[in-house]
Write a protein that holds these residues in place. Structure first.
Motif, PDB file in Angstrom:
ATOM      1  N   MET A   1      97.860  79.307  80.272  1.00  0.00           N
ATOM      2  CA  MET A   1      98.456  80.636  80.375  1.00  0.00           C
ATOM      3  C   MET A   1      99.284  80.933  79.123  1.00  0.00           C
ATOM      4  O   MET A   1     100.018  80.071  78.634  1.00  0.00           O
ATOM      5  N   THR A   2      99.159  82.143  78.594  1.00  0.00           N
ATOM      6  CA  THR A   2      99.886  82.523  77.390  1.00  0.00           C
ATOM      7  C   THR A   2     101.369  82.694  77.694  1.00  0.00           C
ATOM      8  O   THR A   2     101.739  83.440  78.612  1.00  0.00           O
ATOM      9  N   PRO A   3     102.252  82.029  76.958  1.00  0.00           N
ATOM     10  CA  PRO A   3     103.686  82.140  77.246  1.00  0.00           C
ATOM     11  C   PRO A   3     104.267  83.466  76.787  1.00  0.00           C
ATOM     12  O   PRO A   3     103.752  84.115  75.868  1.00  0.00           O
ATOM     13  N   HIS A   4     105.341  83.881  77.440  1.00  0.00           N
ATOM     14  CA  HIS A   4     106.115  85.045  77.049  1.00  0.00           C
ATOM     15  C   HIS A   4     107.562  84.572  76.892  1.00  0.00           C
ATOM     16  O   HIS A   4     108.140  84.023  77.836  1.00  0.00           O
ATOM     17  N   PHE A   5     108.114  84.774  75.712  1.00  0.00           N
ATOM     18  CA  PHE A   5     109.397  84.159  75.378  1.00  0.00           C
ATOM     19  C   PHE A   5     110.556  85.147  75.529  1.00  0.00           C
ATOM     20  O   PHE A   5     110.484  86.289  75.075  1.00  0.00           O
ATOM     21  N   ALA A   6     111.619  84.680  76.168  1.00  0.00           N
ATOM     22  CA  ALA A   6     112.843  85.461  76.349  1.00  0.00           C
ATOM     23  C   ALA A   6     113.978  84.754  75.621  1.00  0.00           C
ATOM     24  O   ALA A   6     114.192  83.555  75.822  1.00  0.00           O
ATOM     25  N   ILE A   7     114.685  85.486  74.781  1.00  0.00           N
ATOM     26  CA  ILE A   7     115.802  84.902  74.034  1.00  0.00           C
ATOM     27  C   ILE A   7     117.076  84.976  74.874  1.00  0.00           C
ATOM     28  O   ILE A   7     117.487  86.047  75.329  1.00  0.00           O
ATOM     29  N   ASP A   8     117.674  83.828  75.100  1.00  0.00           N
ATOM     30  CA  ASP A   8     118.915  83.713  75.873  1.00  0.00           C
ATOM     31  C   ASP A   8     120.033  84.465  75.147  1.00  0.00           C
ATOM     32  O   ASP A   8     120.257  84.253  73.950  1.00  0.00           O
ATOM     33  N   PRO A   9     120.780  85.337  75.841  1.00  0.00           N
ATOM     34  CA  PRO A   9     121.887  86.045  75.182  1.00  0.00           C
ATOM     35  C   PRO A   9     122.944  85.102  74.624  1.00  0.00           C
ATOM     36  O   PRO A   9     123.696  85.479  73.714  1.00  0.00           O
ATOM     37  N   TYR A  10     122.991  83.878  75.144  1.00  0.00           N
ATOM     38  CA  TYR A  10     123.987  82.923  74.643  1.00  0.00           C
ATOM     39  C   TYR A  10     123.792  82.626  73.152  1.00  0.00           C
ATOM     40  O   TYR A  10     124.738  82.245  72.466  1.00  0.00           O
ATOM     41  N   LEU A  11     122.571  82.823  72.648  1.00  0.00           N
ATOM     42  CA  LEU A  11     122.336  82.600  71.223  1.00  0.00           C
ATOM     43  C   LEU A  11     123.145  83.552  70.348  1.00  0.00           C
ATOM     44  O   LEU A  11     123.364  83.281  69.170  1.00  0.00           O
ATOM     45  N   LEU A  12     123.581  84.668  70.923  1.00  0.00           N
ATOM     46  CA  LEU A  12     124.361  85.637  70.151  1.00  0.00           C
ATOM     47  C   LEU A  12     125.845  85.284  70.106  1.00  0.00           C
ATOM     48  O   LEU A  12     126.600  85.907  69.362  1.00  0.00           O
ATOM     49  N   PHE A  13     126.247  84.296  70.887  1.00  0.00           N
ATOM     50  CA  PHE A  13     127.663  83.955  70.974  1.00  0.00           C
ATOM     51  C   PHE A  13     128.072  83.104  69.772  1.00  0.00           C
ATOM     52  O   PHE A  13     127.661  81.960  69.628  1.00  0.00           O
ATOM     53  N   ALA A  14     128.928  83.680  68.935  1.00  0.00           N
ATOM     54  CA  ALA A  14     129.432  82.921  67.789  1.00  0.00           C
ATOM     55  C   ALA A  14     130.362  81.823  68.275  1.00  0.00           C
ATOM     56  O   ALA A  14     131.085  81.994  69.256  1.00  0.00           O
ATOM     57  N   PRO A  15     130.351  80.672  67.599  1.00  0.00           N
ATOM     58  CA  PRO A  15     131.287  79.608  67.975  1.00  0.00           C
ATOM     59  C   PRO A  15     132.725  80.051  67.742  1.00  0.00           C
ATOM     60  O   PRO A  15     132.997  80.906  66.907  1.00  0.00           O
ATOM     61  N   LYS A  16     133.630  79.475  68.500  1.00  0.00           N
ATOM     62  CA  LYS A  16     135.036  79.837  68.375  1.00  0.00           C
ATOM     63  C   LYS A  16     135.565  79.439  67.004  1.00  0.00           C
ATOM     64  O   LYS A  16     135.097  78.510  66.371  1.00  0.00           O
ATOM     65  N   ARG A  17     136.548  80.193  66.570  1.00  0.00           N
ATOM     66  CA  ARG A  17     137.181  79.906  65.278  1.00  0.00           C
ATOM     67  C   ARG A  17     137.723  78.472  65.275  1.00  0.00           C
ATOM     68  O   ARG A  17     138.100  77.929  66.286  1.00  0.00           O
TER      69      ARG A  17
END
Length: 353
Positions: A1-17
């Protein structure tokens, strides 16, 4: 089956200072890597639109200034301008919303939604609620066997716990969508959605006959993954690449239509990269200038590469693999492999230079 990829919103979270340089580097490299994959991949890539909009409305998208500051402080080699442009175009594109592709538009559960590992949604604060609801909709569609939801794979950053999937469970009392009868009553839904943490894992989600594509990307990844599995860091390996004729010779011979032969080819290529082909009794031998017994091994002039051939399958068509071994330019370094072409046993032996 052909996969469909979803990007986790957590990837947008910048690390804390004041976070460490490795953590900052891991974040930016992961974000850039997945965005570049989405840009060139032949597969569908989307995002959880409600999560993206919440981050955008609350000014939580990573900005150019923030990323430039992190890159400058930790000396990270990424293209900040490109990343920001991709974030703005990808995550604000409503047509890329995963829920645009599923039948379940909303669902009401009794007792809440259970996500295991719970860290997956907790770390996504303040969009944890939106992420739970999105996963619930995908899970409901998957429960009813919908093709799209059944092939959704979430790409993300590593969790603190070891997990290759996220399980979504709920007692669902009401579903807004076309897949179920509203009068059918409550259902208990529990579905697992695969997680990927690096682009190299994409080949694991593909059917064998989907790995060979003209650009060769997934085939190369499949070989690299096999090399890593076999070696476990204990064996030296050669760098390798594909000759321009290599993938075409596989597609032209329809090897990609035979999963068993293709899987064997991948494992044999990995053995060559690990310098283990001789141990597998594959009939490894020189590819000579002519059929004469004393003919010298064929040598490519511009880099002094030596031509080799081996047997992929003995019976039936009798597939043969040809490749070049390129010697190192400097002493103390290892050479490299260039996979050249695949032929049938009755074909005239030749190797593209």
């Amino acid at each position: 089956m052909t996969p469909h990829f979803a990007i986790d919103p957590y990837l947008l979270f910048a690390p804390k200072r004041q976070l460490s340089a490795p953590a900052a580097r891991d974040w930016l490299v992961a974000l850039e890597g997945w965005l570049r994959e989405a840009e060139v991949s032949p597969y569908y890539w989307g995002h959880f639109h409600d999560c993206s909009m919440r981050l955008f409305e609350e000014n939580l998208f990573p900005t150019f200034d923030l990323m430039r500051e992190i890159v400058s402080e930790h000396k990270i080699d990424v293209n900040v301008g490109w990343i920001v442009r991709q974030i703005n175009s990808f995550f604000q594109d409503e047509e890329r919303g995963i829920l645009e592709r599923v039948s379940t538009k909303s669902a009401v559960s009794s007792g809440g939604v259970q996500v295991n590992p719970n860290e997956f949604v907790l770390r996504a604060h303040p969009v944890s609620g939106e992420l739970e609801e999105s996963l619930l909709c995908v899970g409901c569609d998957k429960h009813y066997g919908a093709d799209f939801a059944s092939s959704v794979v979430v790409v993300t950053r590593k969790l603190d716990v070891v997990a290759g999937e996220v399980e979504v469970s709920a007692l669902v009392e009401l579903i807004e969508g076309d897949l179920c009868d509203a009068s059918s009553g409550a259902i208990y839904m529990s579905e697992k959605i695969p997680l990927l943490f690096t682009p190299e894992q994409i080949s694991d989600t593909l059917d064998m006959d989907s790995i060979v594509r003209p650009d060769g990307r997934e085939l190369m990844r499949a070989i690299r993954r096999t090399v890593a599995e076999v070696s476990r860091g204990e064996l030296m390996e050669f760098d390798f690449r594909f000759h321009g004729e290599f993938v075409g010779s596989i597609l032209g011979q329809s090897i990609d239509a035979s999963p068993a032969v293709l899987e064997k080819l991948i494992r044999i290529c990995a053995a060559v990269v690990l310098d283990q082909a001789q141990c597998l009794k594959l009939g490894l031998r020189h590819l000579r200038e002519s059929a004469a017994a004393n003919s010298p091994q064929r040598t490519r002039r511009h880099d002094n590469a030596k031509a080799w051939r081996l047997t992929i399958t003995k019976g039936g068509v009798g597939w043969r693999l040809h490749y070049w071994f390129i010697p190192p330019v400097d002493d103390g370094k290892r050479g490299s492999i260039e996979f050249a072409n695949v032929l049938k046993k009755q074909d005239v032996e030749w190797i593209p230079e």
